[in-house]
Scaffold this motif. Sequence first.
Motif, PDB file in Angstrom:
ATOM      1  N   LEU A  32       0.802  -1.213   0.000  1.00 53.70           N
ATOM      2  CA  LEU A  32       0.000   0.000   0.000  1.00 53.70           C
ATOM      3  C   LEU A  32       0.844   1.278   0.000  1.00 53.70           C
ATOM      4  N   PRO A  33       1.919   1.375   0.794  1.00 53.49           N
ATOM      5  CA  PRO A  33       2.717   2.609   0.729  1.00 53.49           C
ATOM      6  C   PRO A  33       3.231   2.917  -0.672  1.00 53.49           C
ATOM      7  N   ALA A  34       3.681   1.897  -1.377  1.00 52.39           N
ATOM      8  CA  ALA A  34       4.162   2.113  -2.745  1.00 52.39           C
ATOM      9  C   ALA A  34       3.026   2.560  -3.660  1.00 52.39           C
ATOM     10  N   GLU A  35       1.823   2.012  -3.458  1.00 56.12           N
ATOM     11  CA  GLU A  35       0.669   2.413  -4.271  1.00 56.12           C
ATOM     12  C   GLU A  35       0.312   3.867  -4.032  1.00 56.12           C
ATOM     13  N   VAL A  36       0.340   4.296  -2.776  1.00 59.22           N
ATOM     14  CA  VAL A  36       0.023   5.688  -2.452  1.00 59.22           C
ATOM     15  C   VAL A  36       1.050   6.625  -3.086  1.00 59.22           C
ATOM     16  N   ALA A  37       2.328   6.282  -2.950  1.00 61.51           N
ATOM     17  CA  ALA A  37       3.372   7.126  -3.509  1.00 61.51           C
ATOM     18  C   ALA A  37       3.281   7.187  -5.031  1.00 61.51           C
ATOM     19  N   ASP A  38       3.001   6.061  -5.671  1.00 64.68           N
ATOM     20  CA  ASP A  38       2.849   6.021  -7.125  1.00 64.68           C
ATOM     21  C   ASP A  38       1.688   6.905  -7.561  1.00 64.68           C
ATOM     22  N   ALA A  39       0.576   6.809  -6.848  1.00 64.82           N
ATOM     23  CA  ALA A  39      -0.592   7.634  -7.168  1.00 64.82           C
ATOM     24  C   ALA A  39      -0.269   9.113  -7.000  1.00 64.82           C
ATOM     25  N   ALA A  40       0.466   9.457  -5.951  1.00 59.56           N
ATOM     26  CA  ALA A  40       0.825  10.852  -5.713  1.00 59.56           C
ATOM     27  C   ALA A  40       1.701  11.397  -6.831  1.00 59.56           C
ATOM     28  N   ARG A  41       2.695  10.626  -7.232  1.00 61.53           N
ATOM     29  CA  ARG A  41       3.580  11.086  -8.309  1.00 61.53           C
ATOM     30  C   ARG A  41       2.820  11.221  -9.626  1.00 61.53           C
ATOM     31  N   THR A  42       1.875  10.321  -9.877  1.00 60.39           N
ATOM     32  CA  THR A  42       1.066  10.409 -11.092  1.00 60.39           C
ATOM     33  C   THR A  42       0.184  11.646 -11.066  1.00 60.39           C
ATOM     34  N   LEU A  43      -0.399  11.944  -9.916  1.00 65.06           N
ATOM     35  CA  LEU A  43      -1.229  13.146  -9.782  1.00 65.06           C
ATOM     36  C   LEU A  43      -0.416  14.387 -10.122  1.00 65.06           C
ATOM     37  N   ALA A  44       0.834  14.426  -9.671  1.00 63.26           N
ATOM     38  CA  ALA A  44       1.706  15.549  -9.993  1.00 63.26           C
ATOM     39  C   ALA A  44       2.042  15.578 -11.480  1.00 63.26           C
ATOM     40  N   ALA A  45       2.340  14.413 -12.053  1.00 61.87           N
ATOM     41  CA  ALA A  45       2.705  14.348 -13.475  1.00 61.87           C
ATOM     42  C   ALA A  45       1.562  14.791 -14.375  1.00 61.87           C
ATOM     43  N   LEU A  46       0.334  14.592 -13.929  1.00 64.76           N
ATOM     44  CA  LEU A  46      -0.840  14.988 -14.710  1.00 64.76           C
ATOM     45  C   LEU A  46      -1.124  16.484 -14.620  1.00 64.76           C
ATOM     46  N   GLY A  47      -0.395  17.185 -13.771  1.00 62.28           N
ATOM     47  CA  GLY A  47      -0.592  18.625 -13.638  1.00 62.28           C
ATOM     48  C   GLY A  47      -1.823  19.008 -12.856  1.00 62.28           C
ATOM     49  N   LEU A  48      -2.313  18.092 -12.014  1.00 59.58           N
ATOM     50  CA  LEU A  48      -3.541  18.361 -11.256  1.00 59.58           C
ATOM     51  C   LEU A  48      -3.267  18.938  -9.873  1.00 59.58           C
ATOM     52  N   VAL A  49      -1.995  19.075  -9.522  1.00 58.99           N
ATOM     53  CA  VAL A  49      -1.597  19.729  -8.269  1.00 58.99           C
ATOM     54  C   VAL A  49      -0.464  20.690  -8.575  1.00 58.99           C
ATOM     55  N   SER A  50      -0.298  21.668  -7.692  1.00 52.01           N
ATOM     56  CA  SER A  50       0.874  22.542  -7.778  1.00 52.01           C
ATOM     57  C   SER A  50       1.739  22.202  -6.572  1.00 52.01           C
TER      58      SER A  50
END
Length: 231
Positions: A14-32
């Motif tokens: 689960l920790p790896a899944e959360v981190a992967d999701a977070a990095r993807t959210l950033a890569a998609l430009g949906l967070v600053s």
Amino acid sequence: MSGRTAAAPSVGTLPAEVADAARTLAALGLVSAFGHVSARHGDRMLITPPIDLAEATADTLQDIPLDSTALPPHAPGEAWAHLAVYRARPDVRAVARATPESAFAAGAVASGTIPPLHGQGALLGDAVPVHDDARLMRSAGIAEGAARALGHADAVVLRGNGALATGGTPGHAVARMWLLETTCRLHLAARQAGAVHALASEEITSWRAAGPPLLDRLWAHLRSPGGSPPR
């Protein structure tokens, strides 16, 4: 991990899944600089700290009890929003918090809810509610208001403050955030054209019945090197 609580061994991948999701959210430009991803495990949650989500890794996550009455040191202030959703919705396993520009615009003009205008938008619920409170969710009380606005939907627009999306996995929560950004853009375009033709209830039911496999495919696409670029 100075100042942070390590994830319990029982959470597995689960920790790896959360981190992967977070990095993807950033890569998609949906967070600053602001945004978070969390996941429930038992009576606790793992959540990204207040850092650039592009730098999130499994060992940066914080492990917080769901019944917390105070946040631990170095926890993000808006961890309260994630806690409020998990407490109100036992079915929710993950939450993505982001700040897509289209959500700011749609939240400013929508009248209470944003209806789905395309099939994939139905994967957010019958309609996306708009929480009419732009304050930072840095207290349990304010965060509980956002959770109440979410209700039984899968995402909520926070007027003047971005959005929350939920899922059965961190990847599904991020996929729904991407769909929310699209739904908000379509809503704005339809309003400008003067013709908002929302999906009928039977159409929404049909799409939602196919939901999990579609979210799996969308998440696989978004996290791939050739996935959808920032808008």
